[in-house]
Write a protein that holds these residues in place. Structure first.
Motif, PDB file in Angstrom:
ATOM      1  N   GLN A  32      35.862  30.403  21.463  1.00  0.00           N
ATOM      2  CA  GLN A  32      35.609  29.468  20.453  1.00  0.00           C
ATOM      3  C   GLN A  32      34.527  29.757  19.709  1.00  0.00           C
ATOM      4  OE1 GLN A  32      34.698  29.372  23.796  1.00  0.00           O
ATOM      5  NE2 GLN A  32      32.675  29.980  23.472  1.00  0.00           N
ATOM      6  N   LYS A  33      34.336  29.199  18.615  1.00  0.00           N
ATOM      7  CA  LYS A  33      33.319  29.377  17.403  1.00  0.00           C
ATOM      8  C   LYS A  33      32.245  28.472  17.862  1.00  0.00           C
ATOM      9  CE  LYS A  33      32.352  31.179  13.138  1.00  0.00           C
ATOM     10  NZ  LYS A  33      32.860  32.245  12.452  1.00  0.00           N
ATOM     11  N   MET A  34      30.874  29.179  18.029  1.00  0.00           N
ATOM     12  CA  MET A  34      29.796  28.550  18.246  1.00  0.00           C
ATOM     13  C   MET A  34      29.529  27.107  17.707  1.00  0.00           C
ATOM     14  SD  MET A  34      27.350  31.509  19.223  1.00  0.00           S
ATOM     15  CE  MET A  34      25.862  30.460  19.548  1.00  0.00           C
ATOM     16  N   GLU A  35      29.715  27.210  16.358  1.00  0.00           N
ATOM     17  CA  GLU A  35      29.238  26.188  15.586  1.00  0.00           C
ATOM     18  C   GLU A  35      30.112  24.875  15.497  1.00  0.00           C
ATOM     19  OE1 GLU A  35      29.558  29.101  14.661  1.00  0.00           O
ATOM     20  OE2 GLU A  35      27.430  29.975  14.064  1.00  0.00           O
ATOM     21  N   GLY A  36      31.230  24.959  16.031  1.00  0.00           N
ATOM     22  CA  GLY A  36      32.251  24.026  15.950  1.00  0.00           C
ATOM     23  C   GLY A  36      32.656  23.256  17.208  1.00  0.00           C
ATOM     24  N   VAL A  66      11.031  39.800  14.052  1.00  0.00           N
ATOM     25  CA  VAL A  66      11.657  38.805  13.173  1.00  0.00           C
ATOM     26  C   VAL A  66      13.243  38.849  13.124  1.00  0.00           C
ATOM     27  CG1 VAL A  66      11.499  37.895  10.705  1.00  0.00           C
ATOM     28  CG2 VAL A  66       9.409  38.825  11.856  1.00  0.00           C
ATOM     29  N   ALA A  67      13.631  40.287  13.035  1.00  0.00           N
ATOM     30  CA  ALA A  67      15.196  40.444  12.987  1.00  0.00           C
ATOM     31  C   ALA A  67      15.712  39.946  14.288  1.00  0.00           C
ATOM     32  CB  ALA A  67      15.386  42.067  13.029  1.00  0.00           C
ATOM     33  N   LEU A  68      15.137  39.944  15.339  1.00  0.00           N
ATOM     34  CA  LEU A  68      15.701  39.477  16.597  1.00  0.00           C
ATOM     35  C   LEU A  68      15.903  37.938  16.494  1.00  0.00           C
ATOM     36  CD1 LEU A  68      13.381  40.878  19.303  1.00  0.00           C
ATOM     37  CD2 LEU A  68      15.452  41.589  18.463  1.00  0.00           C
ATOM     38  N   TYR A  69      15.321  37.167  15.676  1.00  0.00           N
ATOM     39  CA  TYR A  69      15.465  35.674  15.398  1.00  0.00           C
ATOM     40  C   TYR A  69      16.869  35.433  14.301  1.00  0.00           C
ATOM     41  CZ  TYR A  69      14.794  31.165  13.465  1.00  0.00           C
ATOM     42  OH  TYR A  69      14.941  29.825  13.031  1.00  0.00           O
ATOM     43  N   VAL A  70      16.320  36.198  12.922  1.00  0.00           N
ATOM     44  CA  VAL A  70      17.352  35.917  11.909  1.00  0.00           C
ATOM     45  C   VAL A  70      18.604  36.434  11.974  1.00  0.00           C
ATOM     46  CG1 VAL A  70      15.202  36.151  10.397  1.00  0.00           C
ATOM     47  CG2 VAL A  70      16.581  38.057  10.495  1.00  0.00           C
ATOM     48  N   VAL A  71      18.944  37.259  12.706  1.00  0.00           N
ATOM     49  CA  VAL A  71      20.408  37.820  12.866  1.00  0.00           C
ATOM     50  C   VAL A  71      21.402  36.994  13.230  1.00  0.00           C
ATOM     51  CG1 VAL A  71      19.919  39.274  15.090  1.00  0.00           C
ATOM     52  CG2 VAL A  71      21.792  40.222  13.445  1.00  0.00           C
ATOM     53  N   ASP A  72      20.861  36.296  14.363  1.00  0.00           N
ATOM     54  CA  ASP A  72      21.861  35.263  14.924  1.00  0.00           C
ATOM     55  C   ASP A  72      21.526  33.802  14.397  1.00  0.00           C
ATOM     56  OD1 ASP A  72      23.538  36.488  16.465  1.00  0.00           O
ATOM     57  OD2 ASP A  72      22.110  36.563  18.233  1.00  0.00           O
ATOM     58  N   ARG A  73      20.479  33.756  13.701  1.00  0.00           N
ATOM     59  CA  ARG A  73      20.063  32.418  13.130  1.00  0.00           C
ATOM     60  C   ARG A  73      20.650  32.358  11.618  1.00  0.00           C
ATOM     61  NH1 ARG A  73      19.872  28.527  10.843  1.00  0.00           N
ATOM     62  NH2 ARG A  73      18.265  26.855  10.306  1.00  0.00           N
ATOM     63  N   PHE A  74      20.759  33.125  10.761  1.00  0.00           N
ATOM     64  CA  PHE A  74      21.360  33.412   9.460  1.00  0.00           C
ATOM     65  C   PHE A  74      22.653  34.029   9.507  1.00  0.00           C
ATOM     66  CE2 PHE A  74      16.748  32.599   9.125  1.00  0.00           C
ATOM     67  CZ  PHE A  74      16.731  31.238   8.471  1.00  0.00           C
ATOM     68  N   GLY A  75      22.842  34.815  10.501  1.00  0.00           N
ATOM     69  CA  GLY A  75      24.316  35.580  10.340  1.00  0.00           C
ATOM     70  C   GLY A  75      24.015  36.864   9.571  1.00  0.00           C
ATOM     71  N   ARG A  76      25.018  37.752   9.744  1.00  0.00           N
ATOM     72  CA  ARG A  76      24.890  39.295   9.082  1.00  0.00           C
ATOM     73  C   ARG A  76      24.837  39.500   7.772  1.00  0.00           C
ATOM     74  NH1 ARG A  76      25.175  37.589  14.613  1.00  0.00           N
ATOM     75  NH2 ARG A  76      26.225  39.087  15.866  1.00  0.00           N
ATOM     76  N   ARG A  77      25.903  38.807   7.373  1.00  0.00           N
ATOM     77  CA  ARG A  77      26.124  38.690   5.650  1.00  0.00           C
ATOM     78  C   ARG A  77      24.688  38.519   5.089  1.00  0.00           C
ATOM     79  NH1 ARG A  77      30.621  38.857   2.841  1.00  0.00           N
ATOM     80  NH2 ARG A  77      29.901  37.122   1.620  1.00  0.00           N
ATOM     81  N   VAL A  92      33.065  42.759   1.270  1.00  0.00           N
ATOM     82  CA  VAL A  92      33.806  43.441   2.300  1.00  0.00           C
ATOM     83  C   VAL A  92      33.407  43.357   3.849  1.00  0.00           C
ATOM     84  CG1 VAL A  92      34.104  46.147   3.148  1.00  0.00           C
ATOM     85  CG2 VAL A  92      33.742  45.600   0.719  1.00  0.00           C
ATOM     86  N   VAL A  93      31.882  42.897   3.823  1.00  0.00           N
ATOM     87  CA  VAL A  93      31.564  42.622   5.276  1.00  0.00           C
ATOM     88  C   VAL A  93      31.793  41.182   5.909  1.00  0.00           C
ATOM     89  CG1 VAL A  93      29.581  42.790   6.954  1.00  0.00           C
ATOM     90  CG2 VAL A  93      29.911  44.412   5.035  1.00  0.00           C
ATOM     91  N   PRO A  94      32.699  41.126   6.752  1.00  0.00           N
ATOM     92  CA  PRO A  94      32.831  39.587   7.250  1.00  0.00           C
ATOM     93  C   PRO A  94      31.658  39.211   8.232  1.00  0.00           C
ATOM     94  CG  PRO A  94      33.749  41.127   8.441  1.00  0.00           C
ATOM     95  CD  PRO A  94      33.433  42.268   7.444  1.00  0.00           C
ATOM     96  N   GLU A  95      31.646  37.862   8.311  1.00  0.00           N
ATOM     97  CA  GLU A  95      30.598  37.369   9.250  1.00  0.00           C
ATOM     98  C   GLU A  95      31.054  37.107  10.580  1.00  0.00           C
ATOM     99  OE1 GLU A  95      27.515  36.483  10.730  1.00  0.00           O
ATOM    100  OE2 GLU A  95      27.097  36.208   8.635  1.00  0.00           O
ATOM    101  N   THR A  96      30.154  37.795  11.616  1.00  0.00           N
ATOM    102  CA  THR A  96      30.726  37.815  12.947  1.00  0.00           C
ATOM    103  C   THR A  96      29.670  36.852  13.661  1.00  0.00           C
ATOM    104  OG1 THR A  96      29.584  39.888  13.343  1.00  0.00           O
ATOM    105  CG2 THR A  96      31.816  39.983  12.594  1.00  0.00           C
ATOM    106  N   LYS A  97      28.757  36.291  13.431  1.00  0.00           N
ATOM    107  CA  LYS A  97      28.026  35.526  14.224  1.00  0.00           C
ATOM    108  C   LYS A  97      28.794  34.417  14.808  1.00  0.00           C
ATOM    109  CE  LYS A  97      25.677  32.020  12.387  1.00  0.00           C
ATOM    110  NZ  LYS A  97      24.926  30.913  11.750  1.00  0.00           N
ATOM    111  N   GLY A  98      28.264  34.435  16.268  1.00  0.00           N
ATOM    112  CA  GLY A  98      28.859  33.282  17.234  1.00  0.00           C
ATOM    113  C   GLY A  98      30.480  33.610  17.601  1.00  0.00           C
ATOM    114  N   LEU A  99      30.951  34.887  17.421  1.00  0.00           N
ATOM    115  CA  LEU A  99      32.147  34.713  17.708  1.00  0.00           C
ATOM    116  C   LEU A  99      32.046  36.022  19.029  1.00  0.00           C
ATOM    117  CD1 LEU A  99      33.862  35.638  14.287  1.00  0.00           C
ATOM    118  CD2 LEU A  99      34.285  33.714  15.709  1.00  0.00           C
ATOM    119  N   THR A 100      33.170  35.930  19.740  1.00  0.00           N
ATOM    120  CA  THR A 100      33.101  36.889  20.761  1.00  0.00           C
ATOM    121  C   THR A 100      33.994  38.263  20.272  1.00  0.00           C
ATOM    122  OG1 THR A 100      35.419  36.373  21.370  1.00  0.00           O
ATOM    123  CG2 THR A 100      33.953  35.109  22.554  1.00  0.00           C
ATOM    124  N   LEU A 101      33.757  39.456  20.860  1.00  0.00           N
ATOM    125  CA  LEU A 101      34.257  40.564  20.133  1.00  0.00           C
ATOM    126  C   LEU A 101      35.954  40.505  20.099  1.00  0.00           C
ATOM    127  CD1 LEU A 101      32.097  43.239  22.307  1.00  0.00           C
ATOM    128  CD2 LEU A 101      31.850  42.516  19.975  1.00  0.00           C
TER     129      LEU A 101
END
Length: 572
Positions: A35-39, A378-389, A514-523
């Motif tokens: 599942q996707k976390m946000e939905g 700070v990165a430990l917070y923002v990477v999963d809060r705002f996403g990679r892209r 080029v870079v897709p967003e992978t936040k909240g997805l399983t591998l």
């Protein structure tokens, strides 16, 4: 290099007790448990009586202290890499080190030529590149944990050779290559294990621990140089090298406590151990239905990958499954991490700021180390809060601004009366200030996320090979920048900053397209997204097949007829 043999000799049992599998139009296998976390409130595709997807329950932050500590131990490979970066820049300024390994002028003064300086600093990175290429597949054969133990031992062998060096710079040179081989392989195995044991919703945060520990190593290395600078003998440089033994031994000991990758355990047929590993990471029982659903998904994907045959190096360059696209993206992202210009400051910080009249350049290096280390939190917070892209694009934009000011002030204002006259203190202070802003922007974004991106986007069967090539690009550019920086700055001075600025402008557009967003997805869901051909700038709206609503338009994720400027300024 020989291929791993585990793929065909250990069939994976796929339980039917939880999480039924479905196959997408692109032939990627997904579990009803993905599942996707946000939905969480979206309807499942299919019949109304379909069971709700089984998921591992998300607990409060305090419940994950244990896995956080495990990830600190796994990320110690980053600390060892950072330790070398922090100490080697100071070694070049130590009188005893200079006397033993430098050249001598006719007047008796010792010095390092540009070539020797570049080689001593950068040859470590050639070792890292070799470690990535030739040891990258070890983790598939003996496991992630044992692979880290082996690389730590290789690093220690290199340290012995360096410490034993008396006055032959080429002996020291050989020791740095061997140590680099160990650390280069660690740069694959540490992020790999981090992303495979971390809970899905914390994968970006815990995957960034590698870079956090790297910055910690840089900072403590700078402090150690400052503490040994008052000595006049080999204590100046042999003590920091000797401490490297302690860090390697700590890492070896830690591997007996951390959980092994559940994907590796499933790959070699150890299903129960894989369940325990997932349970430990997510603070649930190994018998939890969510754990079983995760096991089902991993098992299904392993079986699908084995049906395709043994992974080869050539497969990385195949368009099938967008594999060559993934490799290209990860290689460019890892290259751009070095082309930010970060090591321009870390390797040569003490040398650069002698030019602005600082009396104690070691203190400046410590200031940089503190900013770098603190900013990575700070990165430990923002990477999963705002996403990679978003983080990569904002980081690139901020670093462009910093280099514009840094380079312009260095070229136009640092020496108002010519280079033979004293430098402007105000201009020097401004450059140091924007150097710190740059390090903050880098440490929050590109520093950790490049490693996360490389670890997330390859499927299991070819992940080690893909990460080996991607991380090799990082080590290659690290070598090129650290070796040629002395020549380039000698020729164009602070105009060098404009080169890095241009690279960051390119980086912004590369990430967007080029870079897709992978936040909240399983591998496994990341793999599904790639196989469906989702456009990078639409990937934030992508939903896994197992939980799409009836009104979800999968084709819209793969096409976009808007003009380029509308793509950039539109959210979808």
């Amino acid at each position: 290099m020989s291929e791993p043999q585990v793929e065909s000799s250990n069939p994976v049992e796929i339980p039917e007790s939880a999480g039924s599998q479905s196959r997408t139009d692109s032939n990627s296998i997904v579990s009803a448990g993905s599942q996707k976390m946000e939905g969480d409130n979206m309807e499942l595709q299919g019949n109304d009586d379909m069971a709700a997807p089984v998921e591992i329950p998300i607990k409060s932050g305090g419940a994950y202290v244990g896995i956080f500590m495990f990830c600190v131990m796994i990320a110690f490979g980053g600390f060892i890499s950072g330790w070398d970066t922090g100490t080697i820049g100071g070694f070049l300024a130590h009188p005893d080190y200079l006397r033993r390994f430098g050249s001598r002028h006719t007047d008796g003064e010792y010095y390092f030529s540009y070539v020797r300086t570049g080689l001593i600093v950068s040859i470590f990175n050639i070792g890292g590149l070799l470690g990535c290429i030739f040891l990258g597949d070890v983790a598939n054969k003996i496991g992630r944990k044992m692979a880290l133990v082996v690389t730590a031992v290789i690093y220690m062998i290199g340290l012995i050779i360096q410490i034993a060096s008396i006055n032959k710079w080429y002996q020291y040179f050989i020791g740095r290559i061997i140590s680099g081989v160990g650390v280069g392989a660690m740069s694959i195995f540490s992020p790999m294990l981090l992303t495979e044991v971390a809970p899905r919703h914390l994968r970006g945060t815990l995957g960034s621990m590698y870079q956090l520990m790297c910055t910690c190593g840089i900072f403590l290395g700078d402090c150690t140089n400052y503490g040994t600078k008052s000595y006049s003998n080999s204590v100046q440089w042999r003590v920091p090298l000797g401490l490297g033994f302690a860090w390697a031994l700590i890492m070896i000991a830690a591997m007996f406590f951390v959980p092994e990758s559940p994907r590796y355990l499933m790959d070699v047929g150890k299903v129960e151990e894989a369940k325990r590993s997932i349970g430990i990471s997510n603070k649930v029982s190994a018998d939890d239905p969510g754990v079983q659903a995760e096991i089902d998904l991993i098992a299904a994907n392993i079986e699908a990958e084995r049906a395709e045959g043994t992974a080869s190096w050539a497969e990385l360059f195949s368009p099938k499954g967008k594999m060559v696209h993934r490799l290209f993206m990860c290689c460019v992202i890892q290259s751009l991490q070095q082309l930010t210009g970060c090591n321009y400051f870390f390797y040569y910080g003490t040398t650069i700021f002698k030019a602005v009249g600082l009396t104690d350049t070691y203190q400046t290096a410590i200031v940089f180390g503190i900013v770098n280390f603190a900013s990575t939190f700070v990165a430990l917070y923002v990477v999963d809060r705002f996403g990679r892209r978003a983080c990569l694009m904002w980081g690139a934009a901020a670093m462009v601004c910093c280099f514009v000011v840094f380079a312009s002030v260095g070229v136009k204002r640092l020496y108002p009366d010519g280079k033979k006259m004293p430098a402007s203190k105000g201009a020097g202070d401004c450059m140091i200030c924007f150097s710190c802003f740059f390090i903050f922007s880098f440490a929050c974004t590109w520093a950790p996320i490049a490693w996360v991106v490389a670890a997330e986007n390859f499927p299991l069967r070819i992940k080690a090979k893909g990460m080996a090539l991607a991380n090799s690009c990082n080590w290659l550019w690290n070598f090129l920048i650290s070796f040629f920086t002395t020549f380039i700055t000698g020729a164009i001075g602070f105009c060098y900053g404009y080169v890095f600025m241009g690279c960051m402008v390119f980086a912004w557009f590369f990430v967007f397209f080029v870079v897709p967003e992978t936040k909240g997805l399983t591998l496994d869901e990341v793999n599904e997204m790639w196989q469906e051909g989702t456009l990078a700038w639409k990937s934030t709206s992508w939903v896994p097949a197992s939980r799409r609503g009836a009104d979800y338009d999968a084709d819209a994720m793969q096409h976009d007829d808007k003009p380029m400027y509308k793509r950039i300024f539109s959210r979808n």
